[in-house]
Design an enzyme around this catalytic site. Structure first.
Site, PDB file in Angstrom:
ATOM      1  N   GLY A  74       0.185  63.825  43.511  1.00 28.46           N
ATOM      2  CA  GLY A  74      -0.576  64.942  44.072  1.00 28.46           C
ATOM      3  C   GLY A  74      -1.541  65.411  44.757  1.00 28.46           C
ATOM      4  O   GLY A  74      -2.397  65.239  45.498  1.00 28.46           O
ATOM      5  N   ASN A 157      -7.621  69.613  34.876  1.00 23.46           N
ATOM      6  CA  ASN A 157      -7.358  68.728  33.732  1.00 23.46           C
ATOM      7  C   ASN A 157      -7.140  68.524  32.739  1.00 23.46           C
ATOM      8  O   ASN A 157      -7.525  67.916  31.480  1.00 23.46           O
ATOM      9  CB  ASN A 157      -7.167  67.933  34.662  1.00 23.46           C
ATOM     10  CG  ASN A 157      -7.565  67.345  35.434  1.00 23.46           C
ATOM     11  OD1 ASN A 157      -8.243  68.382  36.428  1.00 23.46           O
ATOM     12  ND2 ASN A 157      -8.353  66.274  35.550  1.00 23.46           N
ATOM     13  N   GLN A 185      -1.732  70.880  37.512  1.00 24.44           N
ATOM     14  CA  GLN A 185      -1.563  70.643  36.068  1.00 24.44           C
ATOM     15  C   GLN A 185      -0.811  72.234  35.766  1.00 24.44           C
ATOM     16  O   GLN A 185      -0.678  72.098  34.902  1.00 24.44           O
ATOM     17  CB  GLN A 185      -2.966  71.659  35.322  1.00 24.44           C
ATOM     18  CG  GLN A 185      -3.702  69.984  35.234  1.00 24.44           C
ATOM     19  CD  GLN A 185      -2.760  68.787  34.321  1.00 24.44           C
ATOM     20  OE1 GLN A 185      -2.524  68.988  33.392  1.00 24.44           O
ATOM     21  NE2 GLN A 185      -3.239  67.533  34.856  1.00 24.44           N
ATOM     22  N   SER A 205       2.822  67.920  41.812  1.00 23.64           N
ATOM     23  CA  SER A 205       2.842  65.673  41.183  1.00 23.64           C
ATOM     24  C   SER A 205       4.036  66.512  40.564  1.00 23.64           C
ATOM     25  O   SER A 205       4.162  66.702  39.292  1.00 23.64           O
ATOM     26  CB  SER A 205       1.891  65.684  40.868  1.00 23.64           C
ATOM     27  OG  SER A 205       2.307  64.430  40.603  1.00 23.64           O
ATOM     28  N   GLY A 206       5.169  65.618  40.716  1.00 23.10           N
ATOM     29  CA  GLY A 206       6.423  65.318  40.151  1.00 23.10           C
ATOM     30  C   GLY A 206       6.140  64.961  38.572  1.00 23.10           C
ATOM     31  O   GLY A 206       6.852  65.579  37.458  1.00 23.10           O
ATOM     32  N   HIS A 207       5.680  63.987  38.750  1.00 25.59           N
ATOM     33  CA  HIS A 207       5.391  63.375  36.416  1.00 25.59           C
ATOM     34  C   HIS A 207       4.288  64.421  35.969  1.00 25.59           C
ATOM     35  O   HIS A 207       4.542  64.014  34.795  1.00 25.59           O
ATOM     36  CB  HIS A 207       4.465  62.040  36.984  1.00 25.59           C
ATOM     37  CG  HIS A 207       2.749  61.822  37.684  1.00 25.59           C
ATOM     38  ND1 HIS A 207       2.031  61.480  36.482  1.00 25.59           N
ATOM     39  CD2 HIS A 207       2.273  61.891  38.637  1.00 25.59           C
ATOM     40  CE1 HIS A 207       1.060  61.732  37.512  1.00 25.59           C
ATOM     41  NE2 HIS A 207       0.967  61.992  38.206  1.00 25.59           N
ATOM     42  N   THR A 243      10.139  57.580  55.476  1.00 24.50           N
ATOM     43  CA  THR A 243      11.644  57.376  55.359  1.00 24.50           C
ATOM     44  C   THR A 243      11.837  58.429  53.786  1.00 24.50           C
ATOM     45  O   THR A 243      10.777  57.946  52.746  1.00 24.50           O
ATOM     46  CB  THR A 243      12.247  56.205  55.092  1.00 24.50           C
ATOM     47  OG1 THR A 243      11.895  55.691  56.421  1.00 24.50           O
ATOM     48  CG2 THR A 243      12.754  56.883  54.264  1.00 24.50           C
ATOM     49  N   CYS A 331      -7.610  59.887  35.331  1.00 28.83           N
ATOM     50  CA  CYS A 331      -8.474  59.253  36.253  1.00 28.83           C
ATOM     51  C   CYS A 331      -9.335  58.537  36.389  1.00 28.83           C
ATOM     52  O   CYS A 331      -9.556  57.581  36.842  1.00 28.83           O
ATOM     53  CB  CYS A 331      -8.313  59.886  37.739  1.00 28.83           C
ATOM     54  SG  CYS A 331      -6.695  60.255  37.656  1.00 28.83           S
TER      55      CYS A 331
HETATM   56  N1  PLP Z   1      -5.141  67.575  40.405  1.00 32.00           N
HETATM   57  C1  PLP Z   1      -4.925  67.281  39.663  1.00 32.00           C
HETATM   58  C2  PLP Z   1      -5.993  68.909  38.924  1.00 32.00           C
HETATM   59  C3  PLP Z   1      -4.444  66.571  38.551  1.00 32.00           C
HETATM   60  O1  PLP Z   1      -4.712  66.840  37.098  1.00 32.00           O
HETATM   61  C4  PLP Z   1      -4.117  65.142  39.318  1.00 32.00           C
HETATM   62  C5  PLP Z   1      -3.581  63.811  37.697  1.00 32.00           C
HETATM   63  O2  PLP Z   1      -4.172  64.079  37.146  1.00 32.00           O
HETATM   64  C6  PLP Z   1      -3.788  65.123  40.842  1.00 32.00           C
HETATM   65  C7  PLP Z   1      -4.669  66.228  41.185  1.00 32.00           C
HETATM   66  C8  PLP Z   1      -3.638  64.198  41.034  1.00 32.00           C
HETATM   67  O3  PLP Z   1      -2.119  63.944  40.561  1.00 32.00           O
HETATM   68  P1  PLP Z   1      -1.116  62.608  40.738  1.00 32.00           P
HETATM   69  O4  PLP Z   1      -1.792  61.725  40.105  1.00 32.00           O
HETATM   70  O5  PLP Z   1       0.655  62.968  41.412  1.00 32.00           O
HETATM   71  O6  PLP Z   1      -2.027  62.177  42.796  1.00 32.00           O
END
Ligand code: PLP
Length: 385
Positions: A74, A157, A185, A205-207, A243, A331
Site C-alpha cells: 500500500g 487505520n 483499510q 494492500s493485499g495483507h 519482474t 507502523c
Molecule cells: N495506508 C493505510 C491506511 C494503512 O493502514 C497502511 C498500513 O497500515 C498503509 C497505507 C501501508 O500499507 P502497507 O503496509 O501495505 O505498505
C-alpha cells in the site's frame, strides 16, 4: 490448567492469508514459475495468471483491467500516485499544489511533505473535526488553479473513521483536479466501486484483506497523467518496473474477490460483535470513551481513549491474557510521540497515551468479545492503582 485463549484483535494491522488465496498462490511458486515476460509456455502461463488476477481486481473495482497496476504494498501505491502526479505536473509546467488531510497514513503524509520539501510544492493539510472527518467545504476552499492532486483516505487505520469520499471527490472534480484515495483499510468492509465514488486513483494492500504481504494495487483511471517512480522494464503498463510477483498478485486478487463475496454477511456479523465492544467497554471501564466517529466508522473497528493509563501496560496485560491488540498505527506504535492522527483530532497528548485499538475479523467470535470484556476492566483498574 485450562489452555489459554488466543484472541487476535489486530486485523487492521494485518490478516492471515485465507485458505482460498493460499491455494490459488501455491502453484505459482514451484510449478508455474516462469517470468511473465517470457514467450515460452512457462512464461505464458505466468502471464495468464497475472492477467486473470488483473481482471478479477478490475471487476471488484468496477474498472478496466488496464487501469490496475500491481505494486509491492500500500505504501508503494501511495508513493507512486503522489510522486507520479507531482512529477508529471512539474514536467508539464502544470501547477505545484497538493492537498491531503491531517489524518492520512504516513505513506501519504510524509510523501506529500517530501514533495513539498524537495520539489518546492505548496502543501495544504486539511484539518479534521474531533471525530476525524474532513469537511468537503474545507476542500472547496483549499482548491486552487495550481492544485494537481487531492489525496484523502477512505477509512482511518487508527480510529476507523470513514471520510465522505464521494462528496470530497465530487468537489475535486468540480475543479478538474484528480482525486486519489488510500483505501488500504476498506476491502471486505466497504464497497469499492471507483465509478460510484467518482475517484481517479486508489491504493490497496493485499495483507489487509486475507491476501499475502508484499503486494499491493494502484488503480489509476486511464488518462491520469503519472510519471513512474520505479523505472527499468516496461512492466505494469510502464507504471512500475520489476519482474511481477505473480504468486503474490494471484493471492491478492483471490483474496479481494473472496472478501467482496463475504462482505455482506461478514460485515453484519462483525458489526454486531464490534458494537458490543463499543457499548460494553465505556460502560465497564470508567473514564473511557470511543475515539473516532461513533457510527461513520469501519464495521470491524473499535477504538477507545482510556484515561489515566499508558496503553503499553494494557497491551502487555492483554498479551499475557492471550489477546493481541494495538494502539494507533502498527507502523508507529513503537514511537513515543502521540500519534499525528489523534493530535489532528484534538486529542491531548495526555489522553492519546491511552488509545487502544481492537479490530475484529473472520476468526472473532462472541466468546472472544466476552473474554475481552472480562479481562479489560480489572486490568485497567490494576494499572490505574
Ligand atoms: N495506508 C493505510 C491506511 C494503512 O493502514 C497502511 C498500513 O497500515 C498503509 C497505507 C501501508 O500499507 P502497507 O503496509 O501495505 O505498505
Amino acid at each position: 490448567m485450562p489452555e489459554q485463549r488466543h484472541v487476535y484483535l489486530d486485523h487492521s494491522a494485518t490478516t492471515p492469508v485465507s485458505a482460498r488465496a493460499l491455494a490459488a498462490m501455491l502453484p505459482y511458486f514451484s510449478e508455474i514459475y516462469g517470468n511473465a515476460s517470457g514467450i515460452y509456455l512457462q512464461g505464458r502461463l505466468a502471464k495468464q495468471g497475472l492477467e486473470e488476477a488483473r481482471r478479477h481486481v478490475a471487476a471488484v473495482l468496477n474498472a478496466r483491467p488496464s487501469e490496475v497496476v500491481f505494486t509491492s504494498c500500500g505504501s508503494e501505491s501511495d508513493n507512486l500516485v503522489l510522486r507520479g502526479a507531482a512529477w508529471s505536473a512539474r514536467q508539464a509546467g502544470r501547477g505545484n499544489h497538493l492537498i491531503v488531510s491531517a489524518v492520512e497514513h504516513k505513506a501519504v503524509l510524509d510523501t506529500a511533505r517530501q514533495i513539498a520539501d524537495l520539489l518546492g510544492f505548496e502543501l495544504t493539510v486539511l484539518r479534521v473535526d474531533g471525530q476525524g472527518r474532513v469537511d468537503p467545504d474545507d476542500l472547496r476552499r483549499a482548491l486552487q488553479p495550481e492544485t494537481v492532486l487531492v489525496s484523502m483516505m477512505t477509512a482511518n487505520n487508527e480510529v476507523g473513521t470513514l471520510q465522505p469520499i464521494a462528496a470530497l471527490a465530487a468537489v475535486a472534480a468540480e475543479h478538474g483536479v484528480p482525486f486519489h484515495t488510500d483505501a488500504v483499510q476498506a476491502p471486505g468492509h466497504l464497497p469499492l466501486d471507483v465509478q460510484a465514488l467518482g475517484i481517479d486513483a486508489l491504493s490497496l494492500s493485499g495483507h489487509k484483506f486475507y491476501g499475502p504481504k508484499g503486494v499491493g494495487v494502484a488503480w489509476l483511471r486511464s488518462g491520469l497523467s503519472l510519471i513512474a517512480s520505479q523505472t527499468g522494464g516496461s512492466h505494469e503498463g510502464k507504471h512500475r518496473a520489476g519482474t511481477e510477483n505473480v504468486a503474490g498478485v494471484v493471492g491478492l486478487a483471490t483474496a479481494l474477490v473472496e472478501a467482496e463475496e463475504m462482505r455482506p454477511q461478514e460485515t453484519a456479523r462483525v458489526l454486531e460483535l464490534r458494537n458490543r465492544l463499543l457499548e460494553g467497554l465505556p460502560a465497564l471501564v470508567p473514564d473511557t470513551r470511543i475515539s473516532g466517529h461513533p457510527h461513520e466508522r469501519l464495521p470491524h473497528h473499535a477504538s477507545f481513549l482510556i484515561k489515566g493509563i499508558e496503553v503499553q501496560g494494557v497491551l502487555m496485560g492483554l498479551d499475557m491474557a492471550g489477546i493481541a491488540a494495538s494502539s494507533g498505527s502498527a507502523c508507529t506504535s513503537a514511537a513515543q510521540a502521540p500519534s499525528h492522527m489523534l493530535t489532528a483530532m484534538g486529542v491531548s497528548a495526555a489522553d492519546a497515551v491511552g488509545h487502544l485499538r481492537l479490530t475484529l475479523g473472520r476468526s472473532t467470535t462472541g466468546e472472544d468479545i466476552d473474554y475481552v470484556l472480562s479481562v479489560l476492566p480489572p486490568l485497567v483498574a490494576r494499572l490505574r492503582q
